[in-house]
Design an enzyme around this catalytic site. Structure first.
Site, PDB file in Angstrom:
ATOM      1  N   SER A  36       0.827  -1.213   0.000  1.00  0.00           N
ATOM      2  CA  SER A  36       0.000   0.000   0.000  1.00  0.00           C
ATOM      3  C   SER A  36       0.856   1.254   0.000  1.00  0.00           C
ATOM      4  O   SER A  36       0.335   2.358   0.136  1.00  0.00           O
ATOM      5  CB  SER A  36      -0.907  -0.002   1.230  1.00  0.00           C
ATOM      6  OG  SER A  36      -0.127  -0.088   2.414  1.00  0.00           O
ATOM      7  N   ASN A 123      -1.389  -2.333  13.654  1.00  0.00           N
ATOM      8  CA  ASN A 123      -2.835  -2.080  13.736  1.00  0.00           C
ATOM      9  C   ASN A 123      -3.153  -0.810  14.518  1.00  0.00           C
ATOM     10  O   ASN A 123      -3.972   0.001  14.090  1.00  0.00           O
ATOM     11  CB  ASN A 123      -3.549  -3.286  14.351  1.00  0.00           C
ATOM     12  CG  ASN A 123      -3.405  -4.527  13.483  1.00  0.00           C
ATOM     13  OD1 ASN A 123      -2.957  -4.422  12.335  1.00  0.00           O
ATOM     14  ND2 ASN A 123      -3.770  -5.688  14.014  1.00  0.00           N
ATOM     15  N   THR A 168     -38.707  28.889  -8.062  1.00  0.00           N
ATOM     16  CA  THR A 168     -39.075  27.563  -7.561  1.00  0.00           C
ATOM     17  C   THR A 168     -39.379  26.765  -8.819  1.00  0.00           C
ATOM     18  O   THR A 168     -39.902  27.331  -9.794  1.00  0.00           O
ATOM     19  CB  THR A 168     -40.307  27.600  -6.634  1.00  0.00           C
ATOM     20  OG1 THR A 168     -41.408  28.136  -7.365  1.00  0.00           O
ATOM     21  CG2 THR A 168     -40.069  28.463  -5.386  1.00  0.00           C
ATOM     22  N   HIS A 169     -39.026  25.502  -8.825  1.00  0.00           N
ATOM     23  CA  HIS A 169     -39.158  24.662 -10.035  1.00  0.00           C
ATOM     24  C   HIS A 169     -38.398  25.268 -11.224  1.00  0.00           C
ATOM     25  O   HIS A 169     -38.760  25.026 -12.368  1.00  0.00           O
ATOM     26  CB  HIS A 169     -40.623  24.459 -10.428  1.00  0.00           C
ATOM     27  CG  HIS A 169     -41.530  24.146  -9.279  1.00  0.00           C
ATOM     28  ND1 HIS A 169     -41.781  22.852  -8.863  1.00  0.00           N
ATOM     29  CD2 HIS A 169     -42.218  24.955  -8.441  1.00  0.00           C
ATOM     30  CE1 HIS A 169     -42.608  22.879  -7.823  1.00  0.00           C
ATOM     31  NE2 HIS A 169     -42.881  24.141  -7.536  1.00  0.00           N
ATOM     32  N   SER A 290     -13.318  26.909 -26.544  1.00  0.00           N
ATOM     33  CA  SER A 290     -13.559  25.698 -27.315  1.00  0.00           C
ATOM     34  C   SER A 290     -12.549  25.658 -28.450  1.00  0.00           C
ATOM     35  O   SER A 290     -12.188  26.690 -29.017  1.00  0.00           O
ATOM     36  CB  SER A 290     -14.978  25.737 -27.887  1.00  0.00           C
ATOM     37  OG  SER A 290     -15.051  24.937 -29.049  1.00  0.00           O
ATOM     38  N   LYS A 296     -16.938  30.552 -27.810  1.00  0.00           N
ATOM     39  CA  LYS A 296     -17.310  29.901 -26.554  1.00  0.00           C
ATOM     40  C   LYS A 296     -16.428  30.284 -25.381  1.00  0.00           C
ATOM     41  O   LYS A 296     -15.230  30.458 -25.503  1.00  0.00           O
ATOM     42  CB  LYS A 296     -17.232  28.364 -26.708  1.00  0.00           C
ATOM     43  CG  LYS A 296     -18.279  27.755 -27.593  1.00  0.00           C
ATOM     44  CD  LYS A 296     -19.686  27.756 -26.997  1.00  0.00           C
ATOM     45  CE  LYS A 296     -19.833  26.838 -25.814  1.00  0.00           C
ATOM     46  NZ  LYS A 296     -20.126  25.475 -26.191  1.00  0.00           N
ATOM     47  N   ASN A 298     -16.421  28.524 -21.681  1.00  0.00           N
ATOM     48  CA  ASN A 298     -17.116  27.443 -20.978  1.00  0.00           C
ATOM     49  C   ASN A 298     -16.829  27.448 -19.476  1.00  0.00           C
ATOM     50  O   ASN A 298     -15.696  27.691 -19.067  1.00  0.00           O
ATOM     51  CB  ASN A 298     -16.695  26.086 -21.558  1.00  0.00           C
ATOM     52  CG  ASN A 298     -17.133  25.919 -23.004  1.00  0.00           C
ATOM     53  OD1 ASN A 298     -18.190  26.423 -23.385  1.00  0.00           O
ATOM     54  ND2 ASN A 298     -16.319  25.258 -23.790  1.00  0.00           N
ATOM     55  N   GLU A 303     -18.350  23.030 -13.795  1.00  0.00           N
ATOM     56  CA  GLU A 303     -18.792  21.678 -14.158  1.00  0.00           C
ATOM     57  C   GLU A 303     -17.984  20.621 -13.410  1.00  0.00           C
ATOM     58  O   GLU A 303     -18.521  19.604 -12.955  1.00  0.00           O
ATOM     59  CB  GLU A 303     -18.685  21.480 -15.666  1.00  0.00           C
ATOM     60  CG  GLU A 303     -19.666  22.348 -16.432  1.00  0.00           C
ATOM     61  CD  GLU A 303     -19.378  22.388 -17.920  1.00  0.00           C
ATOM     62  OE1 GLU A 303     -20.266  22.023 -18.685  1.00  0.00           O
ATOM     63  OE2 GLU A 303     -18.260  22.775 -18.319  1.00  0.00           O
ATOM     64  N   GLN A 335      -7.080  -1.738   4.857  1.00  0.00           N
ATOM     65  CA  GLN A 335      -6.002  -1.002   4.208  1.00  0.00           C
ATOM     66  C   GLN A 335      -6.549  -0.102   3.093  1.00  0.00           C
ATOM     67  O   GLN A 335      -5.931   0.893   2.731  1.00  0.00           O
ATOM     68  CB  GLN A 335      -4.981  -2.007   3.643  1.00  0.00           C
ATOM     69  CG  GLN A 335      -3.853  -1.378   2.860  1.00  0.00           C
ATOM     70  CD  GLN A 335      -2.691  -2.331   2.709  1.00  0.00           C
ATOM     71  OE1 GLN A 335      -1.930  -2.547   3.643  1.00  0.00           O
ATOM     72  NE2 GLN A 335      -2.555  -2.938   1.540  1.00  0.00           N
ATOM     73  N   LYS A 338      -7.726   4.209   3.090  1.00  0.00           N
ATOM     74  CA  LYS A 338      -6.998   5.459   2.878  1.00  0.00           C
ATOM     75  C   LYS A 338      -7.149   6.013   1.463  1.00  0.00           C
ATOM     76  O   LYS A 338      -7.306   7.222   1.282  1.00  0.00           O
ATOM     77  CB  LYS A 338      -5.516   5.257   3.223  1.00  0.00           C
ATOM     78  CG  LYS A 338      -5.310   5.174   4.742  1.00  0.00           C
ATOM     79  CD  LYS A 338      -3.931   4.727   5.144  1.00  0.00           C
ATOM     80  CE  LYS A 338      -3.727   3.247   4.971  1.00  0.00           C
ATOM     81  NZ  LYS A 338      -4.601   2.387   5.808  1.00  0.00           N
TER      82      LYS A 338
HETATM   83  N1  ARG Z   1      -0.858  -1.126   5.732  1.00  0.00           N
HETATM   84  C1  ARG Z   1      -1.754  -1.624   6.722  1.00  0.00           C
HETATM   85  C2  ARG Z   1      -3.076  -0.832   6.645  1.00  0.00           C
HETATM   86  O1  ARG Z   1      -3.072   0.230   6.157  1.00  0.00           O
HETATM   87  C3  ARG Z   1      -1.183  -1.484   8.088  1.00  0.00           C
HETATM   88  C4  ARG Z   1      -1.739  -2.431   9.089  1.00  0.00           C
HETATM   89  C5  ARG Z   1      -1.291  -3.824   8.787  1.00  0.00           C
HETATM   90  N2  ARG Z   1      -1.702  -4.744   9.789  1.00  0.00           N
HETATM   91  C6  ARG Z   1      -1.722  -6.038   9.617  1.00  0.00           C
HETATM   92  N3  ARG Z   1      -2.159  -6.758  10.607  1.00  0.00           N
HETATM   93  N4  ARG Z   1      -1.409  -6.591   8.491  1.00  0.00           N
HETATM   94  O2  ARG Z   1      -4.106  -1.287   7.076  1.00  0.00           O
END
Ligand code: ARG
Length: 473
Positions: A36, A123, A168-169, A290, A296, A298, A303, A335, A338
């Site tokens: 990750s 963790n 309204t509407h 454009s 144009k 835009n 948007e 994981q 994020k």
């Molecule tokens: N990269 C992991 C996450 O974002 C960290 C925690 C990993 N923990 C584990 N028991 N494998 O969740």
């Protein structure tokens, strides 16, 4: 699987962090799905801050020596410097930000690095880092919202007297002032800010010390790490501490609601800047041309702000769905929290900045707004109210009489104010010349003095109050 990402290889040595019981390293595919680092490297500051707090606490509790602590702190400072100048080699073999930093610490200081993870697990580490990141993100969103409110309040003050049709509407309903319309969004964005503030207050508890899931046998001082990381208190249940991500859900929920508000304003800007409305003109800085149609201009930024809401709501949904079936405590599914959160917050931050720029730069075509405000019998309610107030007619009857006058004006192809007194009296005998005083758009908005109404004096007063509140922050 692109080459520009962190280095990846299918080496066949087992993992340096947890490889004790493994004879072989991961397959390339395992590494690809497991790593990750490309996402969570953004947590490096939070990870280092958490590690410093942990190392200091371990030494204060006599769990590690002062010498080891000093080595650890020195190594972490060096790593922070390497990362900030772009000299740190992030590695997918080292999976995530926590292991990248810890392994680099071992490269730098040797065996003392191995003591940092005493009474800690990735963790509680990741939960801590992520809470710290979300806390800062909430603060940034609040600042972005304040900037947007400031831009809107400034427009409201300038255009406290500028009349426009209220809809309204999307049908012309009654005249309002442009300043009043701007302040409606200021109110919405204030509530959005409140939601971020609430989320920030609720998430500000410390998971560090929950360890893997059960707590630890080491004599930790969780109050100390809480204080040094600016958390209000340690989390009271170790399972909850490592398993809960409702703080990220709340942040994305607040972001989603806010994005919906931004999107509605964006939609108005798209409408207003069209030739058909002609109410506002965007600056060159916030519009595009454009490639084929030279005339144009835009409203692309508006948007895209509108589009970002879909993306942010999608991020919230992805996180809700990812979490909904997970048993306690940690699962690797988490994981993936994020990527969604970073994406949603990045998108909102950019949308808020773009919206602030568009609003500040936008010029208002007062003449077009005024012409539209007076069309489509927009003062019909004022006429009905006059019948009630002056002739003491029941409102339902006044509504009926006004309807007949609108139909007459429509059939003659004129506005209500262009009907003659004779025309008026042919529908309702007791109408007097005085009725014409309420049929102008200016009179209409000026009469709406009820609290929260669109009268220019109200709008000016509200705009000033907002200005004061926003500069006070
Ligand atoms: N990269 C992991 C996450 O974002 C960290 C925690 C990993 N923990 C584990 N028991 N494998 O969740």
């Amino acid at each position: 699987m692109t080459d520009s990402k962190s280095t990846k290889s299918s080496n066949h040595t087992s993992n340096e962090m947890w490889g004790g019981r493994f004879a072989a390293g991961p397959s390339a595919i395992m590494q690809e799905i497991n790593a990750s680092i490309d996402i969570d490297k953004r947590l490096w500051r939070e990870d280092i801050d958490g590690s410093k707090a942990h190392a200091n606490m371990l030494a204060a509790q006599g769990i590690i020596t002062a010498e080891d602590r000093d080595q650890i702190l020195g190594g972490l400072a060096k790593i922070a410097e390497e990362i900030s100048i772009g000299a740190f080699a992030f590695s997918a073999e080292r999976e995530d930000i926590h292991m990248n930093i810890e392994a680099r610490l071992a490269d730098l200081i040797g065996p003392a690095a191995g003591r940092l993870h005493t009474a800690r697990s990735r963790n509680d580490q990741v939960a801590t880092d992520f809470r710290l990141w979300c806390r800062a993100a909430a603060t940034r969103m609040m600042a972005g919202l304040s900037a947007l409110q400031t831009a809107l309040v400034e427009k409201a003050e300038t255009h406290a007297d500028t009349v426009m049709p209220g809809f309204t509407h999307l049908q012309t309903a009654q005249p309002v002032t442009f300043g009043h319309h701007c302040l409606a969004y200021v109110e919405m964005f204030a509530r959005d800010k409140g939601r971020f503030e609430d989320a920030r207050a609720r998430l500000n508890e410390n998971p560090l010390g929950a360890a893997a899931l059960a707590g630890t046998s080491f004599p930790l001082d969780r109050e100390a790490t809480s204080a040094s990381l600016g958390f209000d208190r340690p989390m009271a249940n170790s399972l909850d501490a490592v398993s809960s991500r409702d703080f990220a859900l709340e942040l994305l929920a607040a972001a989603s609601i806010c994005a919906v508000h931004v999107s509605r304003l964006a939609e108005e800007i798209v409408n207003w800047s069209s030739a058909q409305f002609g109410f506002v003109q965007l600056s060159d800085r916030f519009s595009t041309g454009s490639s084929i149609m030279p005339q144009k201009k835009n409203p692309d930024a508006a948007e895209l702000c509108r589009a970002k809401s879909g993306r942010i709501i999608g991020d919230l949904n992805a996180l809700l769905i990812m979490l909904k079936g997970l048993p306690l405590a940690y699962s690797k599914d988490m994981q993936e929290d994020k990527e969604q959160t970073f994406d949603g917050i990045d998108a909102l931050e950019l949308a808020l900045a773009a919206m602030s720029g568009m609003i500040s730069d936008m010029s208002v075509n007062e003449a077009n707004m005024a012409a539209a405000a007076g069309s489509a019998f927009s003062t019909a309610t004022d006429l009905a109210d006059w019948l009630v107030r002056v002739l003491n007619m029941p409102f339902r009857q006044a509504h009926h009489v006004t309807g007949a006058l609108v139909a007459m004006a429509e059939s003659k192809g004129v506005d209500l104010a262009d009907l003659s007194l004779d025309d008026m009296q042919s529908v309702e005998q007791s109408i007097t010349q005085d009725v014409f005083s309420v049929l102008t758009v200016e009179a209409s908005v000026a009469s709406r003095t009820s609290f929260g109404g669109t009268a220019p004096d109200n709008v000016r007063q509200q705009a000033r109050q907002w200005q004061a509140a926003l500069t006070d922050q």
